[in-house]
Scaffold this active site. Structure first.
Site, PDB file in Angstrom:
ATOM      1  CB  ILE A  22      -0.977  -0.019   1.194  1.00 26.00           C
ATOM      2  CG1 ILE A  22      -1.823  -1.298   1.121  1.00 26.00           C
ATOM      3  CG2 ILE A  22      -1.885   1.216   1.175  1.00 26.00           C
ATOM      4  CD1 ILE A  22      -2.732  -1.540   2.308  1.00 26.00           C
ATOM      5  CG  LEU A  43      14.286  -2.121   1.875  1.00 23.90           C
ATOM      6  CD1 LEU A  43      15.534  -2.178   0.969  1.00 23.90           C
ATOM      7  CD2 LEU A  43      13.063  -1.795   1.023  1.00 23.90           C
ATOM      8  CG  ASP A  60      13.883  -1.191  12.413  1.00 22.86           C
ATOM      9  OD1 ASP A  60      13.485  -2.139  11.720  1.00 22.86           O
ATOM     10  OD2 ASP A  60      13.488  -0.959  13.582  1.00 22.86           O
ATOM     11  CG  PHE A  82       1.601   3.054   4.432  1.00 22.65           C
ATOM     12  CD1 PHE A  82       0.310   2.768   4.025  1.00 22.65           C
ATOM     13  CD2 PHE A  82       2.098   4.330   4.181  1.00 22.65           C
ATOM     14  CE1 PHE A  82      -0.473   3.712   3.391  1.00 22.65           C
ATOM     15  CE2 PHE A  82       1.324   5.292   3.544  1.00 22.65           C
ATOM     16  CZ  PHE A  82       0.043   4.985   3.148  1.00 22.65           C
ATOM     17  CB  SER A  86      -0.541  -6.313   7.945  1.00 20.51           C
ATOM     18  OG  SER A  86       0.143  -6.770   6.800  1.00 20.51           O
ATOM     19  CG  ASN A 101       7.531  -5.776  14.091  1.00 26.65           C
ATOM     20  OD1 ASN A 101       8.577  -5.475  14.668  1.00 26.65           O
ATOM     21  ND2 ASN A 101       7.455  -6.774  13.241  1.00 26.65           N
ATOM     22  CE1 TYR A 150      -2.549  -5.561  11.026  1.00 25.32           C
ATOM     23  CE2 TYR A 150      -4.687  -6.442  10.379  1.00 25.32           C
ATOM     24  CZ  TYR A 150      -3.670  -5.520  10.209  1.00 25.32           C
ATOM     25  OH  TYR A 150      -3.777  -4.572   9.244  1.00 25.32           O
ATOM     26  CG  ASN A 179     -10.283  -7.943   3.034  1.00 24.11           C
ATOM     27  OD1 ASN A 179     -11.033  -7.572   3.942  1.00 24.11           O
ATOM     28  ND2 ASN A 179      -9.593  -9.055   3.092  1.00 24.11           N
ATOM     29  CG  LEU A 199      -9.195 -15.020  -1.571  1.00 22.43           C
ATOM     30  CD1 LEU A 199      -9.006 -16.517  -1.376  1.00 22.43           C
ATOM     31  CD2 LEU A 199     -10.634 -14.615  -1.258  1.00 22.43           C
TER      32      LEU A 199
HETATM   33  N1  UDP Z   1      -8.703 -17.023   2.459  1.00 26.29           N
HETATM   34  C1  UDP Z   1      -8.864 -18.319   2.005  1.00 26.29           C
HETATM   35  N2  UDP Z   1      -7.778 -18.958   1.504  1.00 26.29           N
HETATM   36  C2  UDP Z   1      -6.540 -18.401   1.445  1.00 26.29           C
HETATM   37  C3  UDP Z   1      -6.400 -17.063   1.918  1.00 26.29           C
HETATM   38  C4  UDP Z   1      -7.502 -16.400   2.418  1.00 26.29           C
HETATM   39  O1  UDP Z   1      -9.961 -18.883   2.046  1.00 26.29           O
HETATM   40  O2  UDP Z   1      -5.599 -19.061   1.016  1.00 26.29           O
HETATM   41  C5  UDP Z   1      -9.881 -16.311   3.009  1.00 26.29           C
HETATM   42  C6  UDP Z   1      -9.697 -15.833   4.445  1.00 26.29           C
HETATM   43  O3  UDP Z   1     -10.092 -16.846   5.348  1.00 26.29           O
HETATM   44  C7  UDP Z   1     -10.600 -14.612   4.476  1.00 26.29           C
HETATM   45  C8  UDP Z   1     -10.559 -14.066   3.053  1.00 26.29           C
HETATM   46  O4  UDP Z   1     -10.049 -15.131   2.244  1.00 26.29           O
HETATM   47  O5  UDP Z   1     -11.932 -14.996   4.744  1.00 26.29           O
HETATM   48  C9  UDP Z   1      -9.620 -12.887   2.908  1.00 26.29           C
HETATM   49  O6  UDP Z   1      -8.390 -13.218   3.525  1.00 26.29           O
HETATM   50  P1  UDP Z   1      -7.090 -12.348   3.327  1.00 26.29           P
HETATM   51  O7  UDP Z   1      -5.978 -13.090   4.006  1.00 26.29           O
HETATM   52  O8  UDP Z   1      -6.907 -12.031   1.889  1.00 26.29           O
HETATM   53  O9  UDP Z   1      -7.406 -10.991   4.060  1.00 26.29           O
HETATM   54  P2  UDP Z   1      -7.897 -10.686   5.587  1.00 26.29           P
HETATM   55  O10 UDP Z   1      -9.397 -10.697   5.532  1.00 26.29           O
HETATM   56  O11 UDP Z   1      -7.310 -11.703   6.485  1.00 26.29           O
HETATM   57  O12 UDP Z   1      -7.355  -9.312   5.829  1.00 26.29           O
END
Ligand code: UDP
Length: 334
Positions: A22, A43, A60, A82, A86, A101, A150, A179, A199
């Site tokens: 981001i 980095l 850092d 940022f 996360s 962190n 987190y 997201n 995802l």
């Molecule tokens: N998810 C999934 N398979 C993966 C990664 C993520 O089913 O390999 C699901 C995860 O459980 C969540 C959604 O996708 O419901 C988004 O997850 P991501 O990690 O992208 O973002 P988050 O919501 O954790 O910030």
């Protein structure tokens, strides 16, 4: 003049974590808007080649002498922060990494700002502060109850920022992202996490033949198709909101919090289906157990940001967001 600022006053911005996903889109956006940019990044998860503008300082937040020199030698109006860990699952397994962190290092940054009398701060917060929300869509007034470290660490920083405002007049805007996804239209910067856990990039790795299948975490949630629902927001739309928030602060605004999302929810299965359409590739799905700390549904009400910042997301369809990520991944994977 805008407020008490002259139009010719280009904002001088320190982007902490500007080599990350981001942050690098923010740097590109700030450059387009003519800001004077300094990037500070260690980095650890960012990439030097994602920084497309500004002066780069590798370092850092734990390095007090470095922070002092950054602020002593440059005229900085505002800090955008940022740099954080996360990942929900990692935060459950390794909470102290997150407390260190995300909280301690942010406290070091804010201390350095206090020492150098810098009074404007834009903070990357998260929908994870809400946990399993007690109402939908989620407004900024929905109760916060993070379900993982987190979210807890981000909420702790929000609290720290309120205390800093009371204590020494630091004005901050907390932006609670839903997201983040997608990539800049140039396809020269984008999402590149190591390891990747999000995802959309994982689904696209399957489409690109780099991964055999996508594991869908949980298929018995109380949602229409049993998979989790999330609110996906394009990274350039986040950058736009940060810019508008920054200008609001520089024009004298009080500290405030905004949700940043599209106000539309898509299930994991819907994301996979949309990615199949965008890429015209088979994407094999395997049902897997729920991931710890994942709420079933997170969908934003972002009316406040639209109303008060004049924020107008440009990438509202899921297919546009996935297509921009696909364009980047095809370059980055090749
Ligand atoms: N998810 C999934 N398979 C993966 C990664 C993520 O089913 O390999 C699901 C995860 O459980 C969540 C959604 O996708 O419901 C988004 O997850 P991501 O990690 O992208 O973002 P988050 O919501 O954790 O910030």
């Amino acid at each position: 003049m805008i407020g008490d600022r002259c139009l010719s006053d280009l904002p001088k911005v320190l982007v902490v974590g500007g080599a990350g996903y981001i942050g690098s889109h923010m740097v590109k956006y700030l450059d387009k808007m003519g800001a004077v940019i300094t990037v500070l990044d260690n980095l650890s998860t960012g990439h030097r080649d994602l920084i497309t503008a500004g002066e780069f300082i590798e370092g850092d937040l734990g390095d007090e002498a470095l922070l002092n020199s950054v602020f002593e030698r440059r005229d900085i109006d505002v800090v955008m922060h940022f740099a954080a860990s996360s990942l929900v699952a990692e935060s459950v397994a390794d909470p102290l990494k997150y407390y260190t962190n995300n909280i301690s290092r942010t406290a070091s940054l804010l201390s350095a700002m206090q020492r150098h009398d810098i009074k404007h701060f834009i903070f990357s917060s998260t929908a994870a502060v809400y946990g399993e929300p007690d109402e939908l869509p989620i407004t900024e007034n929905t109760s916060t109850n993070p379900s993982n470290p987190y979210g807890a660490t981000k909420l702790a920083v929000e609290r720290m920022l309120r205390d800093c405002d009371t204590g020494f007049g630091l004005k901050s805007i907390c932006l609670r992202y839903f997201n983040a996804c997608g990539a800049d239209d140039s396809a020269t910067i984008g999402e590149r996490h190591q390891p990747e856990t999000h995802l959309i990039p994982l689904v696209l790795q399957v489409a690109a033949g780099l991964r055999e299948h996508i594991s869908v975490f949980g298929h018995d949630y109380e949602t229409e198709d049993g998979t989790c629902i999330r609110d996906y927001i394009h990274v350039n739309d986040l950058a736009q909101a940060h810019y508008q928030a920054m200008m609001k602060l520089l024009n004298g605004a009080e500290s405030i919090t905004y949700n940043l999302g599209n106000s539309a929810g898509f299930s994991v299965r819907q994301v996979v289906e949309q990615a199949r359409m965008v890429t015209a590739k088979e994407i094999k799905v395997v049902e897997a157990a729920r991931r710890r700390g994942d709420p079933a549904v997170l969908v934003a009400d972002s009316a406040k940001a639209r109303r008060e910042l004049g924020w107008q997301p440009q990438y509202e369809s899921l297919s546009t967001m996935i297509a921009s990520a696909w364009a980047w991944h095809q370059r980055d994977f090749s």
